[in-house]
Design a protein around this motif. Structure first.
Motif, short mmCIF file in Angstrom:
data_model
loop_
_atom_site.label_atom_id
_atom_site.label_comp_id
_atom_site.label_asym_id
_atom_site.label_seq_id
_atom_site.Cartn_x
_atom_site.Cartn_y
_atom_site.Cartn_z
N LEU A 93 0.85 -1.19 0.00
CA LEU A 93 0.00 0.00 0.00
C LEU A 93 0.89 1.25 0.00
O LEU A 93 1.96 1.26 0.60
N VAL A 94 0.39 2.27 -0.70
CA VAL A 94 1.14 3.52 -0.73
C VAL A 94 0.82 4.28 0.56
O VAL A 94 -0.34 4.63 0.81
N PRO A 95 1.82 4.48 1.41
CA PRO A 95 1.53 5.01 2.75
C PRO A 95 0.90 6.39 2.75
O PRO A 95 0.17 6.74 3.67
N GLU A 96 1.19 7.20 1.73
CA GLU A 96 0.67 8.57 1.72
C GLU A 96 -0.81 8.63 1.36
O GLU A 96 -1.46 9.66 1.58
N LEU A 97 -1.35 7.58 0.77
CA LEU A 97 -2.73 7.61 0.30
C LEU A 97 -3.67 6.99 1.33
O LEU A 97 -3.25 6.13 2.11
#
Lengths: 225, 732
Positions: A93-97
């Motif tokens: 998972l993209v941590p910023e999203l």
């Protein structure tokens, strides 16, 4: 049944170390195949080759009726985005999203506008029992929740093939079973082919067929009987 | 995709905001400094243009409208309390004489205009020390348009045409020169703007390099996390082009925000900038301005540069769906990297005894060599770091030393990058300090109590158009009895005799004042310079004059030399008296005054160098801290696992300290050595001087810089404890 995926004599080395040494495999459309084998046997490498993530040194890979090992980087990216889905062990998972943005990511990358992409993504939260987590980020999710979000992301584009590499590897057995139930159930409902890499027999039991990889070769039924 | 990139850049949580703020802050600082340099260069040009009218005697350079009535014009250099003063004697010949900028008309005989700074000096100084030099009354103040600086001391004195015609160097003008001295052949009043622009460019490079390193380091901070995110996006189908676009949007956004902030910071920097007297005189604040071209260049160039840099940075890595792979495994640096620095130093050494004849040739030769050495140090840095770290690993007795040595040897470029800004700052400082300290030691200002400071001389030089006073010209009345005046000596003009100086003085006078030098044994008359400056070649002994003692009184006067106690009152009263008595010749000065102009300029550059070193050290220190924090962050998991397996935190602290302190101290030593070597070679080649040891301030500055850097290393230690807790060992 027709073949969704086919590997013919696939070989791949990392430097001096051979990972695959002439692997052959056919996966039929709609079939759920568990790829098993000891650590270092080459099972993940085989999955990466089948998914167009890695390009083999020798042999051919066919997916959905087209040879993919000779496609360029951008074409393979598009294939992954439009026809494949992925669920890995962790770190996907993209941590910023937020969770819903993560699920919508393949659609956004494919050019779907933000609102429709998020709407489609949100539908999966209800189906996978993770309502209310849409606005959370990956760091605010438990392992099981993060894996369900990853599963939603893998399925949101209605892929023809879902690749899962140790999808329950980081989960406790109860959560693992829940994730596997959802994965298999959703895939069957969509008619998606599933390639599932695991070293756990109870996870492999969800599959229609198990194949064994040893020393870079597929040693037990490479073709559905 | 651009929206997604923006979204990722601004809503990526605390880490993303911190990264954005850090890169934006670094860019802001860089932009502000860059704008300051541009403003400085523009100010030098503007100030030079302000000097233009003082060159009006160079009639062929005048381009303006011709006045109907010519004006008599004589420009001379005067001094007050060590400060240089310009005095123009003018004679109006009709109603339409040319008028300099800042004035409404030329003063009539018996009137004078002065600059505001001189007006306030006149008001606060006894007339017998300054005001009496100007005949008549003050009728106005010269406006800013006629001043090079708010501190300029200028007097425009009205005289009759006959009086002006009798002044040394007088001419008639019909136009005021308005061409910048740098574009005017024969114009001698002004600053060497090309040289200053070049020096400011070096300053800009010295400041910008550490800053670029800082921006690079800040951009790389948490690169692992960013690259992990890019890999996740690649897994779900993002093409390499999409990833590049997202990364470019992120970097450009930070750079654009930083650029805006930099423009906001610039006015503050500008306020401090007008106090630094690069040219020897303060700038008008309005001259420290930017052109539209400067604004466009920085405003568009910096974000564009950031975008290009982001693309270039991504070219070096291959982001695959499985993670990030370096495009090529970095090969260990090779020994050829030592060649450029060696070439730079060899180039400087080659010019010893082969000094280029022209100023341009010298500038190219010496600055070229120093630049090559500077670039050579950056090129050699990774190799030196690797060599040092291999020695460290080989000699390691503790695990911490081994880990630090191996990590540095594995990626010496990264290890060096963190300290490269500091290294360049130290190099530039060492060269500047070495050169300036030595020149000032040889040619600098002298203190009260030395002949060059205390002795005022007024001389006449027939070979430079001066008319020698008759042999019976008396010493001005009241001069010898002026408080603080010890003696007044008369130097006679013996003419050109072989290679001897043109002056002659009775040896008895020298015997009374042994600090002035001596006659050779047996001589009655010594051959001396008009200002009684010391004999050549460092000797105390003048050559004998062929004149006899009896002949001396019949020789015309070459100069009067007033020996004072060095007090301002004695010097300025004597000067004023001499100027009033001899209003047509060159004005009197001390040796210290005319020769210290250059030294004073150098001291200004030393101050500039100090500003540069402090700024560079701060930037380089920030770069080091950010790099350390980034390094700790990238390795938090392996460090956490090491702690789980029983490695003590102190051991990890030792690893971090060694990793940073070893290259820091090693490159500092190399930079200082290279800096002083380059300075020594330049001094020997250009000026035939030996390198003099720097003053205390240099050691304090370098020591402080290194101490701050080591402090910054220490400041990252709490971060190490926090980020290597057991939770970091989780596979989430």
């Amino acid at each position: 049944m027709s073949a969704a995926l086919e590997a013919r004599g696939v070989a791949l080395s990392f430097g001096e170390t051979p990972a695959l040494r002439g692997a052959d495999l056919i996966v039929e459309t709609g079939e759920i195949v568990a790829v098993m084998g000891p650590s270092g046997s080459g099972k993940s490498t085989l999955l990466h080759c089948l998914a167009g993530i890695l390009v083999p040194d020798a042999g051919e890979i066919h997916a959905l009726g087209r040879r993919i090992d000779n496609l360029n980087e951008a074409e393979r990216s598009e294939l992954r985005r439009d026809r494949f889905g992925f669920v890995f062990q962790f770190g996907q998972l993209v941590p910023e999203l937020t969770a819903e943005e993560n699920v919508a990511l393949p659609l956004l990358l494919g050019g779907v506008r933000r609102e429709p992409a998020l709407r489609r993504a949100r539908e999966w939260f209800g189906r996978l029992g993770i309502d209310g987590l849409e606005r959370r980020r990956s760091g605010e999710l438990s392992g099981g929740q993060a894996q369900r979000v990853a599963l939603a992301r893998g399925l949101v584009g209605e892929p023809a093939v879902l690749f899962a590499d140790e999808p329950t590897g980081a989960l406790d057995s109860f959560t693992g079973e829940q994730v596997m139930d959802l994965l298999v159930d959703s895939a069957r409902r969509q008619g998606a082919t599933v390639v599932l890499v695991t070293h756990e027999a109870r996870v492999a039991a969800y599959a229609d067929r198990e194949i064994m990889v040893r020393d870079g070769r597929v040693t037990s039924p490479a073709v559905a009987s | 995709m651009i929206r997604l990139g923006l979204r990722l850049a601004v809503t990526g949580g605390r880490a993303a905001i911190a990264r954005l703020a850090l890169v934006g802050g670094a860019v802001a600082l860089g932009v502000a400094l860059l704008l300051a340099v541009f403003a400085g260069i523009n100010a030098v040009q503007s100030q030079n243009l302000r000097y233009a009218w003082l060159n009006s005697a160079v009639t062929e350079a005048a381009t303006g409208t011709e006045a109907a009535d010519a004006a008599g014009w004589a420009l001379r250099e005067d001094y007050f309390a060590g400060r240089r003063m310009a005095r123009v004697d003018v004679a109006v010949t009709g109603p339409d004489s040319p008028v300099p900028p800042g004035m409404t008309r030329l003063p009539a005989p018996g009137e004078y205009y002065v600059s505001p700074a001189l007006a306030s000096l006149l008001a606060s100084t006894p007339a017998d020390q300054l005001g009496d030099r100007f005949p008549g009354r003050q009728v106005g103040v010269i406006g800013d348009a006629g001043l090079a600086s708010p501190d300029s001391l200028i007097a425009v004195v009205g005289r009759t045409p006959q009086e002006v015609a009798g002044i040394i160097g007088a001419t008639k003008i019909t136009r005021i020169v308005s061409v910048s001295p740098q574009d005017c052949s024969g114009c001698y009043v002004g600053v060497g703007s090309d040289g200053i622009t070049l020096i400011l460019s070096v300053v800009a490079a010295a400041l910008l390099f550490p800053l670029l390193m800082f921006i690079g380091t800040a951009t790389r901070l948490a690169a692992a996390r960013r690259e992990q995110r890019f890999a996740a996006m690649r897994l779900v189908g993002a093409t390499p082009r999409q990833i590049t676009l997202i990364a470019t949007v992120e970097s450009t956004l930070a750079a654009a925000a930083g650029t805006l902030l930099g423009f906001a910071l610039f006015p503050l920097l500008r306020l401090g900038l007008d106090r630094i007297t690069f040219t020897g005189e303060r700038f008008f604040l309005g001259d420290l301005s930017l052109t539209w071209f400067n604004v466009l260049l920085v405003g568009a160039g910096v974000p564009l540069g950031a975008a290009v840099a982001a693309r270039a940075a991504l070219r070096r890595v291959r982001i695959t769906p499985l993670g990030v792979a370096r495009r090529v495994t970095p090969r260990p640096p090779r020994a050829w990297r030592l060649l450029p620095v060696a070439a730079g130093l060899c180039e400087l050494a080659w010019f010893i005894d082969r000094r280029p004849r022209t100023t341009n040739g010298q500038t190219e030769a010496y600055l070229g060599g120093i630049f090559l050495t500077m670039i050579g140090l950056v090129v050699a840095g990774p190799y030196l770091t690797m060599a040092g770290s291999r020695v460290l690993a080989r000699l390691a007795r503790r695990p911490a030393t081994l880990i630090a040595g191996r990590r540095l040897a594995d990626d010496p470029r990264a290890g060096f990058r963190a300290v490269s800004g500091l290294m360049l700052a130290l190099f530039v400082t060492s060269v500047a300090t070495g050169v300036i300290t030595s020149i000032v030691a040889y040619r600098g200002e002298t203190p009260v109590g030395t002949a060059t400071y205390d002795n005022l001389s007024i001389g006449w030089y027939p070979d430079h158009g001066g008319k020698l006073p008759a042999a019976d010209t008396p010493i001005p009345a009241g001069l010898t009895t002026t408080p603080g005046v010890r003696d007044v000596l008369v130097v006679r003009y013996q003419g050109i005799v072989g290679n001897l100086p043109t002056g002659a003085i009775g040896c008895a006078d020298l015997t009374r004042h042994p600090d002035l030098g001596q006659c050779p044994p047996g001589a009655q008359v010594g051959a001396v310079y008009a200002d009684l400056s010391r004999p050549d070649f460092g000797s105390d002994v003048y050559e004998a004059s062929p004149m006899t003692l009896a002949q001396l009184p019949s020789l015309p006067v070459n100069s009067f030399v007033v020996l004072t106690d060095g007090s301002r009152a004695a010097l300025e009263h004597s000067r004023t008296l001499l100027e009033s008595t001899f209003p047509d010749g060159r004005f009197p000065s001390t040796e210290n005054e005319w020769r210290s102009d250059f030294a004073r300029t150098l001291v200004q550059f030393q101050r500039l160098a100090d500003v540069v070193i402090v700024a560079s050290l701060v930037i380089a220190g920030c770069s080091l801290a950010v790099s350390l924090a980034g390094g700790i962050n990238e390795r938090k998991r392996p460090f956490a696992l090491l702690r789980l397996t029983g490695v003590r935190l102190a051991e990890l602290r030792r690893v971090i300290t060694l990793e940073s302190a070893v290259p820091l101290l090693a490159v500092s030593a190399v930079a200082i050595a290279a800096g002083f070597t380059a300075a020594a070679l330049f001094l020997r080649s250009q000026l035939d001087y030996d390198l003099k040891p720097p003053g205390l301030s240099y050691y304090v500055l370098v020591g402080l810089g290194l101490a701050v850097s080591l402090g910054l290393i220490a400041s990252t230690m709490p971060l190490l404890r926090r980020v290597t807790g057991p939770q970091q060992a989780r596979n989430d």
